[in-house]
Each structure stands twice: as structure tokens, then as C-alpha cells.
Design a protein around this motif. Structure first.
Motif, PDB file in Angstrom:
ATOM      1  N   UNK A 251      -3.155  -7.569   2.206  1.00  0.00           N
ATOM      2  CA  UNK A 251      -2.175  -7.169   3.211  1.00  0.00           C
ATOM      3  C   UNK A 251      -1.238  -6.100   2.660  1.00  0.00           C
ATOM      4  N   UNK A 252      -0.809  -6.272   1.418  1.00  0.00           N
ATOM      5  CA  UNK A 252       0.075  -5.293   0.793  1.00  0.00           C
ATOM      6  C   UNK A 252      -0.619  -3.937   0.667  1.00  0.00           C
ATOM      7  N   UNK A 253      -1.922  -3.959   0.367  1.00  0.00           N
ATOM      8  CA  UNK A 253      -2.679  -2.712   0.259  1.00  0.00           C
ATOM      9  C   UNK A 253      -2.713  -1.976   1.590  1.00  0.00           C
ATOM     10  N   UNK A 254      -2.872  -2.715   2.689  1.00  0.00           N
ATOM     11  CA  UNK A 254      -2.877  -2.089   4.013  1.00  0.00           C
ATOM     12  C   UNK A 254      -1.511  -1.487   4.338  1.00  0.00           C
ATOM     13  N   UNK A 255      -0.457  -2.184   3.930  1.00  0.00           N
ATOM     14  CA  UNK A 255       0.882  -1.631   4.174  1.00  0.00           C
ATOM     15  C   UNK A 255       1.090  -0.337   3.400  1.00  0.00           C
ATOM     16  N   UNK A 256       0.494  -0.256   2.220  1.00  0.00           N
ATOM     17  CA  UNK A 256       0.689   0.920   1.375  1.00  0.00           C
ATOM     18  C   UNK A 256      -0.270   2.057   1.714  1.00  0.00           C
ATOM     19  N   UNK A 257      -1.530   1.738   1.979  1.00  0.00           N
ATOM     20  CA  UNK A 257      -2.550   2.763   2.139  1.00  0.00           C
ATOM     21  C   UNK A 257      -3.078   2.914   3.559  1.00  0.00           C
ATOM     22  N   UNK A 258      -2.639   2.068   4.476  1.00  0.00           N
ATOM     23  CA  UNK A 258      -3.166   2.132   5.834  1.00  0.00           C
ATOM     24  C   UNK A 258      -4.638   1.776   5.869  1.00  0.00           C
ATOM     25  N   UNK A 259      -5.394   2.453   6.724  1.00  0.00           N
ATOM     26  CA  UNK A 259      -6.822   2.139   6.874  1.00  0.00           C
ATOM     27  C   UNK A 259      -7.621   2.459   5.616  1.00  0.00           C
ATOM     28  N   UNK A 260      -7.080   3.294   4.746  1.00  0.00           N
ATOM     29  CA  UNK A 260      -7.768   3.597   3.477  1.00  0.00           C
ATOM     30  C   UNK A 260      -7.839   2.373   2.562  1.00  0.00           C
ATOM     31  N   UNK A 261      -7.035   1.362   2.874  1.00  0.00           N
ATOM     32  CA  UNK A 261      -7.015   0.151   2.045  1.00  0.00           C
ATOM     33  C   UNK A 261      -8.361  -0.553   2.039  1.00  0.00           C
ATOM     34  N   UNK A 262      -9.089  -0.477   3.152  1.00  0.00           N
ATOM     35  CA  UNK A 262     -10.396  -1.163   3.223  1.00  0.00           C
ATOM     36  C   UNK A 262     -11.307  -0.693   2.093  1.00  0.00           C
ATOM     37  N   UNK A 263     -11.452   0.632   1.960  1.00  0.00           N
ATOM     38  CA  UNK A 263     -12.308   1.166   0.907  1.00  0.00           C
ATOM     39  C   UNK A 263     -11.790   0.834  -0.478  1.00  0.00           C
ATOM     40  N   UNK A 264     -10.481   0.862  -0.623  1.00  0.00           N
ATOM     41  CA  UNK A 264      -9.855   0.552  -1.913  1.00  0.00           C
ATOM     42  C   UNK A 264     -10.153  -0.887  -2.330  1.00  0.00           C
ATOM     43  N   UNK A 265     -10.004  -1.829  -1.386  1.00  0.00           N
ATOM     44  CA  UNK A 265     -10.239  -3.251  -1.673  1.00  0.00           C
ATOM     45  C   UNK A 265     -11.708  -3.495  -1.994  1.00  0.00           C
ATOM     46  N   UNK A 266     -12.603  -2.927  -1.170  1.00  0.00           N
ATOM     47  CA  UNK A 266     -14.031  -3.152  -1.383  1.00  0.00           C
ATOM     48  C   UNK A 266     -14.502  -2.536  -2.696  1.00  0.00           C
ATOM     49  N   UNK A 267     -13.925  -1.401  -3.059  1.00  0.00           N
ATOM     50  CA  UNK A 267     -14.294  -0.780  -4.332  1.00  0.00           C
ATOM     51  C   UNK A 267     -13.889  -1.673  -5.499  1.00  0.00           C
ATOM     52  N   UNK A 268     -12.705  -2.259  -5.440  1.00  0.00           N
ATOM     53  CA  UNK A 268     -12.271  -3.168  -6.499  1.00  0.00           C
ATOM     54  C   UNK A 268     -13.198  -4.380  -6.594  1.00  0.00           C
ATOM     55  N   UNK A 269     -13.578  -4.925  -5.441  1.00  0.00           N
ATOM     56  CA  UNK A 269     -14.459  -6.089  -5.436  1.00  0.00           C
ATOM     57  C   UNK A 269     -15.848  -5.732  -5.963  1.00  0.00           C
TER      58      UNK A 269
END
Length: 362
Positions: A251-269
């Protein structure tokens, strides 16, 4: 995004244990705690078969009988949950448990996957919702798109949250097909999340969060070694807290990066879990998971005879119940046909517990 801690029946009828579970859930980050309002007669036929437990092989119906408690038990659980700052929800399994649940005014009603096609139960709840604005959460394990559509046609779509689910204990992470979460939300125009029966506290919840899940539900237990029916697949408090932390980080990632958070989270996983992530994401098409295909029809509700009857007898309302078939009985007609079956005459003898079939009816 809301987190549900599914306590279910792991309290074993002990109110002090129930309170410890509520404490554990709230301390581990849950927004809701959830129980199951069990009356065995509303779920199973007495001859449905056996379940293997650490204590031995016992009739599944008797195991459910052991889980029955008085309404005052849940009223106290609701009061205590509110005292701890969380919301209370619960799954009813038939008209009696629904009526008693509604009488204590829960924050939401949860319809479990096997009851998604319990048409009489859904109609009763829909009738209540016409006068009382109560949220409903419905799980969609062991179901097709048409099953979900039929349930929503009865319940409506206002204040409804749909949870994608695999009805298998435990559910394999790689079969979760989590891309179906945004697909279902778009198809039905309602918020969608996940009810997760997999064992990993991070994988499915974090991926679901990255896809915009509105709600994530997971079982919680004080110990995986206790004798609750779902304890082996539940998270301990420590594991549940880890899950909650990961979800809040998403949730914090979405607040910071918006829709770009999805790719960021999946890349980390993917960096941590590799190709498993793509398998868990799936293709987004709603279908039965391989782990639950054999359960379709048996875990869902169907019509069953409640006594042995002779050819020529007329079927009365008390002769039929809407039950899970489960272990050994034959699967009956869909509950939508209940009104058509009542008043029919039998063409042949039937046994107590048999699933109702058209060929038996005149």
C-alpha cells in the motif's frame, strides 16, 4: 485494503481461546476478525462420511456438531472484537444461523465458497438487505462465472466484496491465477480481493495487493499443532503479522509510486521467488483450479433426501435439505430447483441422504 483474520471454528467452543485469537488477530494487523456460525444440520447430512483427525477417524457430521455454540458466544466475540478496535464478521450456513447472526448486528456477513450456490440462504440475506444496509463479502472458490453471476443477481451489487479463492486445503500457490482479481472486478463492477488458503504468508497476499485487491483474508491460529479443522493451513500470529506488514508495504508503494508500484512490487518478488511469480499470476481467466476441480458439486450445495422414501410418495419441504455432499453421498440437483422438487412424486425408492435427481421425480 482490508485484512480479515479467519478464526473460523479454531476456538473449539472456548470463549477464552476465542478472545486470545481475537487479540492475536488484532495485534497481527487484522481489520476484521471472522468466525463461522455452525449448526451441523445446516451443513451436512449425518451420513456424509468420515474425516481423519490426529485423534482418529470420526464422522464429519459429529465433528461439526462439536463446533456448535450458543448465540451468546458470538455476541460476546462481537463485543470483544469491537472493544479491541476491529470489526466482526461471520459466515452463516443456513437460515437459522443467518437469522441469529443478523440479530447481533455484525459489521458484515461473509458467504463462504460452498454457500455461493445456497439459493435459499442468499434469498433470505437479500430480503434482509432490502431494509438493512449491511455489507456482504462472498468467496468464489470452487465456482464458475455463472455461479457468481447467479449469486449477485440475488444479493445485488451494492456493498458487496467478492473474494477470489481456491477451495483446497492447502491451496497450491501456483494455481491461484491472481490476475483474475482485476478481471472479476471489471466483469461484475464490484471490489475484489482474495481468500487465501495457501501456506506461504507472503506470496499470494503480496501479489494480490500489487494487483489492487480490496480485501485479503487468511486463516489465523494460536498453533498449527492444535485440533482445529483449519489449523494446519492457518498462519500463526507471527506469520500473520508478517503478511500484514507486506500488505501495508505494498500500500505504501502505491502511495509513493502510483500505478508504477505494481511493476516495482512484482519485480521485488521475482528477484526473491523467481518464475513462481508468473505462475501465480496466471492468465486472469476465471476457471476451476486443478486442486479444486474434483470438489465441484461435492463441496457446493445440492438437494438431498433427509429420509428413506418409497416410490409414489410426495416430497414435502421437510424431506429435502440444501447440503454439502462432501465425502460419500451422491450429488443432488442444484438448490435453484428446490421449489420444483417440493410437491413432486417419487418414481422409485430413495435412500436417506441420496442426492435428488430428476429421474427420481414425476
Amino acid at each position: 485494503m482490508k485484512i480479515i483474520a479467519e478464526i473460523g471454528t479454531s476456538h473449539g467452543g472456548d470463549i477464552e481461546k476465542a478472545k486470545k485469537l481475537i487479540d492475536c488477530a488484532v495485534e497481527s494487523g487484522a481489520d476484521y476478525v471472522k468466525f463461522q456460525w455452525v449448526y451441523a444440520d445446516e451443513i451436512l447430512h449425518p451420513d456424509t462420511g468420515f474425516v481423519n483427525l490426529p485423534t482418529g477417524k470420526i464422522p464429519l457430521y459429529e465433528r461439526f456438531k462439536e463446533l456448535e455454540v450458543e448465540p451468546a458466544f458470538f455476541e460476546e466475540c462481537l463485543r470483544y472484537t469491537h472493544e479491541k478496535g476491529a470489526k466482526f464478521t461471520c459466515s452463516p450456513f443456513g437460515p437459522r444461523s443467518l437469522e441469529e447472526l443478523l440479530s447481533i448486528h455484525p459489521d458484515a456477513v461473509k458467504i463462504a465458497s460452498p454457500e455461493l450456490n445456497h439459493i435459499p440462504l442468499l434469498k433470505d440475506l437479500a430480503g434482509y438487505r432490502k431494509k438493512n444496509d449491511i455489507p456482504v463479502i462472498i468467496s468464489s472458490g470452487v465456482s464458475h462465472l455463472g455461479d457468481i453471476e447467479e449469486a449477485l443477481s440475488i444479493l445485488g451489487r451494492e456493498k458487496i466484496t467478492l473474494l477470489h479463492c481456491i477451495t483446497s486445503y492447502p491451496a497450491p500457490e501456483e494455481e491461484y491465477n491472481l490476475k483474475v482479481i482485476p478481471s472479476l472486478s471489471a466483469i461484475f463492477g464490484i471490489p475484489c480481493g482474495v481468500s487465501d488458503h495457501s501456506l506461504d504468508p507472503v506470496l499470494v497476499p503480496s501479489i494480490a495487493a500489487s494487483l489492487g485487491a480490496s480485501m485479503i483474508e487468511k486463516h489465523i491460529t494460536l498453533s498449527k499443532e492444535t485440533d482445529g479443522l483449519d489449523d494446519p493451513v492457518a498462519l500463526t500470529g507471527e506469520q500473520f503479522a508478517l503478511m500484514s506488514h507486506c500488505i501495508r508495504q505494498c500500500q505504501a508503494a502505491f502511495r509513493q509510486y502510483g500505478e508504477n508500484a505494481k511493476g516495482y512490487i512484482l519485480k521485488q518478488l521475482e528477484d526473491e521467488y523467481g518464475e513462481r511469480i508468473q505462475k501465480i499470476l496466471g492468465d486472469g481467466v476465471k476457471k476451476l483450479a486443478p486442486a479444486e476441480e474434483a470438489n465441484y458439486g461435492r463441496t457446493n450445495r445440492s438437494l438431498h433426501f433427509m429420509r428413506a422414501m418409497k416410490a409414489g410418495e410426495v416430497i414435502n419441504v421437510e424431506d429435502i435439505s440444501v447440503l454439502r455432499t462432501e465425502k460419500v453421498l451422491s450429488v443432488g440437483l442444484h438448490p435453484r430447483f428446490l421449489d420444483d422438487v417440493i410437491g413432486s412424486r417419487l418414481t422409485r425408492d430413495v435412500q436417506n441422504g441420496d442426492g435428488v435427481q430428476w429421474k427420481q421425480l414425476l
